[in-house]
Design a protein around this motif. Structure first.
Motif, PDB file in Angstrom:
ATOM      1  N   GLU A  91      46.406  38.851  47.542  1.00 61.08           N
ATOM      2  CA  GLU A  91      46.571  37.382  47.249  1.00 61.08           C
ATOM      3  C   GLU A  91      46.159  37.214  45.880  1.00 61.08           C
ATOM      4  OE1 GLU A  91      45.321  38.434  50.172  1.00 61.08           O
ATOM      5  OE2 GLU A  91      46.506  37.368  51.481  1.00 61.08           O
ATOM      6  N   THR A  92      45.337  38.010  45.521  1.00 61.49           N
ATOM      7  CA  THR A  92      44.814  38.011  44.070  1.00 61.49           C
ATOM      8  C   THR A  92      45.920  38.516  43.034  1.00 61.49           C
ATOM      9  OG1 THR A  92      43.549  40.290  44.342  1.00 61.49           O
ATOM     10  CG2 THR A  92      42.227  38.247  44.580  1.00 61.49           C
ATOM     11  N   TRP A 136      57.064  36.101  45.793  1.00 64.21           N
ATOM     12  CA  TRP A 136      56.226  35.119  46.395  1.00 64.21           C
ATOM     13  C   TRP A 136      56.803  33.924  46.173  1.00 64.21           C
ATOM     14  CZ3 TRP A 136      54.789  31.025  43.151  1.00 64.21           C
ATOM     15  CH2 TRP A 136      54.473  31.183  41.932  1.00 64.21           C
ATOM     16  N   CYS A 178      51.391  25.413  50.027  1.00 67.51           N
ATOM     17  CA  CYS A 178      50.644  26.490  49.896  1.00 67.51           C
ATOM     18  C   CYS A 178      51.780  27.567  49.174  1.00 67.51           C
ATOM     19  CB  CYS A 178      50.015  27.113  51.069  1.00 67.51           C
ATOM     20  SG  CYS A 178      51.314  27.645  52.198  1.00 67.51           S
ATOM     21  N   ILE A 184      47.895  31.295  50.335  1.00 75.26           N
ATOM     22  CA  ILE A 184      47.054  30.887  49.200  1.00 75.26           C
ATOM     23  C   ILE A 184      47.273  29.726  48.761  1.00 75.26           C
ATOM     24  CG2 ILE A 184      47.054  31.795  46.707  1.00 75.26           C
ATOM     25  CD1 ILE A 184      48.609  34.237  47.566  1.00 75.26           C
ATOM     26  N   GLU A 204      43.843  29.787  53.837  1.00 69.36           N
ATOM     27  CA  GLU A 204      43.228  31.177  53.683  1.00 69.36           C
ATOM     28  C   GLU A 204      43.064  31.811  54.703  1.00 69.36           C
ATOM     29  OE1 GLU A 204      40.187  31.515  50.943  1.00 69.36           O
ATOM     30  OE2 GLU A 204      41.225  30.560  49.275  1.00 69.36           O
ATOM     31  N   GLU A 237      48.344  35.632  42.669  1.00 66.85           N
ATOM     32  CA  GLU A 237      47.799  34.554  41.674  1.00 66.85           C
ATOM     33  C   GLU A 237      47.977  34.530  40.428  1.00 66.85           C
ATOM     34  OE1 GLU A 237      44.120  33.189  44.854  1.00 66.85           O
ATOM     35  OE2 GLU A 237      43.575  34.366  42.895  1.00 66.85           O
ATOM     36  N   ASP A 238      48.079  35.967  40.029  1.00 71.32           N
ATOM     37  CA  ASP A 238      48.384  36.048  38.429  1.00 71.32           C
ATOM     38  C   ASP A 238      49.668  36.710  38.397  1.00 71.32           C
ATOM     39  OD1 ASP A 238      48.159  38.565  39.212  1.00 71.32           O
ATOM     40  OD2 ASP A 238      46.240  39.169  37.835  1.00 71.32           O
ATOM     41  N   GLU A 248      52.821  29.237  37.673  1.00 67.26           N
ATOM     42  CA  GLU A 248      53.829  28.504  38.403  1.00 67.26           C
ATOM     43  C   GLU A 248      55.284  28.625  38.262  1.00 67.26           C
ATOM     44  OE1 GLU A 248      52.788  24.418  37.247  1.00 67.26           O
ATOM     45  OE2 GLU A 248      53.270  24.603  35.263  1.00 67.26           O
ATOM     46  N   GLY A 305      44.800  27.949  43.566  1.00 63.35           N
ATOM     47  CA  GLY A 305      44.328  29.157  43.067  1.00 63.35           C
ATOM     48  C   GLY A 305      45.462  30.044  42.107  1.00 63.35           C
ATOM     49  N   MET A 306      46.648  29.266  41.968  1.00 64.44           N
ATOM     50  CA  MET A 306      47.643  29.984  41.153  1.00 64.44           C
ATOM     51  C   MET A 306      47.421  29.669  39.733  1.00 64.44           C
ATOM     52  SD  MET A 306      49.330  31.821  43.419  1.00 64.44           S
ATOM     53  CE  MET A 306      50.826  31.872  42.301  1.00 64.44           C
ATOM     54  N   LYS A 307      47.696  31.086  39.248  1.00 65.97           N
ATOM     55  CA  LYS A 307      47.337  30.905  37.444  1.00 65.97           C
ATOM     56  C   LYS A 307      48.561  30.875  36.984  1.00 65.97           C
ATOM     57  CE  LYS A 307      43.180  33.916  37.674  1.00 65.97           C
ATOM     58  NZ  LYS A 307      43.108  33.917  39.158  1.00 65.97           N
TER      59      LYS A 307
END
Length: 312
Positions: free
Chosen positions: A245-246, A256, A127, A294, A289, A249-250, A302, A298-300
């Motif tokens: 979290e959102t 993180w 995660c 996360i 979640e 993700e981006d 890496e 869901g990650m955009k």
């Protein structure tokens, strides 16, 4: 607390009365993976047994504990002990073969001295965890820039009035040097800036202890994984970005890390099944979640082992 799980949190509930069986072709042991074929398969089944010790990251500890609880309810022949100690401890013990799982917030490449040790272990990214600065609730500051954080955590700024707050001393609470949470925070905030030898803030060995110290110490600041955020402390924005979290993700929120569960390159059957459980729909679709983490899916973006983030 289930008798065969030694951990930071207390759990309530009884162990399953009989040993659960799992399909030989898919020993997830964590509940349904959403496949009707699995239910209809007539392949020979076998009960899992064994002992698993997972050591390391305290940021990952709450999720690992919760998943272990679920796993043992379905596999009463397996005993799982979850311990903290920091990411460095997790990497050291798994490379030495002392445990079945080494939990880490950082890539093993950042911790091992002998690169040959990397061939002994397998990386399982289970995660993502967001991390960020937290302060005592009496602190009036709500938002700090990366540069301001850097000044505080290198001892250059020592009073909250220097960053827009009240005239009050800043008490910095660090994690211990082997902490992956600390390594992640410092990589994102300090970069290549070295902490002066003259600056010696107090250090805590676990995220839970750091949180308690911040909550009880006027003017205190530290950093935690999102999974440890609660109403006893105040989480800060960084550069106007909220710790959500959102935003992780981006990569709008840049503090993180992957949560790694390292195993031996050829793990035993019970350990392999527990890792499969961690990647199952039951854990990835619900528990991750629910525990404040996360899903990797869901990650955009890496990150590689050097910390460089790129779009997927």
């Amino acid at each position: 607390m289930q008798g065969n799980l030694m951990s930071r949190r207390n759990f309530v509930g009884a162990a399953a009365a009989t040993a659960a069986t799992v399909a030989a072709f898919s020993l997830t042991g964590c509940g349904s993976n959403g496949s009707s074929d699995a239910k209809e398969d007539k392949a020979e089944t076998k009960a899992l047994s064994g002992t698993i010790t997972a050591v390391g990251s305290t940021a990952l500890q709450p999720l690992c504990e919760a998943a272990a609880e679920q796993f043992m309810e379905k596999n009463s022949g397996v005993q799982i002990t979850v311990q903290g100690g920091g990411s460095g401890q997790g990497i050291t013990q798994i490379t030495q073969g002392a445990v079945q799982i080494g939990n880490s917030d950082v890539f093993a490449e950042a911790k091992v001295k002998d690169t040959a040790d990397l061939e002994k272990i397998a990386d399982n990214k289970v995660c993502i965890v967001g991390m960020g600065p937290i302060v005592n609730k009496d602190v009036t500051v709500d938002d700090l820039t990366i540069d301001q954080l850097k000044s505080i955590f290198t001892g250059e700024v020592t009073n909250w009035k220097e960053v827009g707050g009240a005239d009050a001393a800043i008490t910095v609470i660090n994690r211990a040097s082997g902490s992956g949470t600390r390594a992640t925070f410092e990589a994102a905030v300090l970069g290549d800036t070295k902490i002066p030898d003259t600056f010696k803030p107090q250090e805590q060995d676990s995220s839970g202890t750091a949180a308690k110290m911040v909550a009880s110490t006027p003017g205190a600041i530290s950093y935690l994984a999102f999974s440890y955020y609660d109403d006893t402390v105040k989480a800060l924005k960084v550069g106007g970005v909220e710790p959500k979290e959102t935003n992780v993700e981006d990569n709008s929120w840049t503090i993180w890390a992957y949560e790694h569960m390292y195993t031996a390159a050829d793990p035993d059957e019970a350990t392999k099944a527990f890792i499969e459980c961690m990647m199952s729909d039951d854990v990835q679709g619900e528990l991750v979640e629910a525990q404040g983490y996360i899903p990797v899916s869901g990650m955009k973006v890496e990150k590689d082992a050097s910390g460089k983030a790129t779009k997927k």
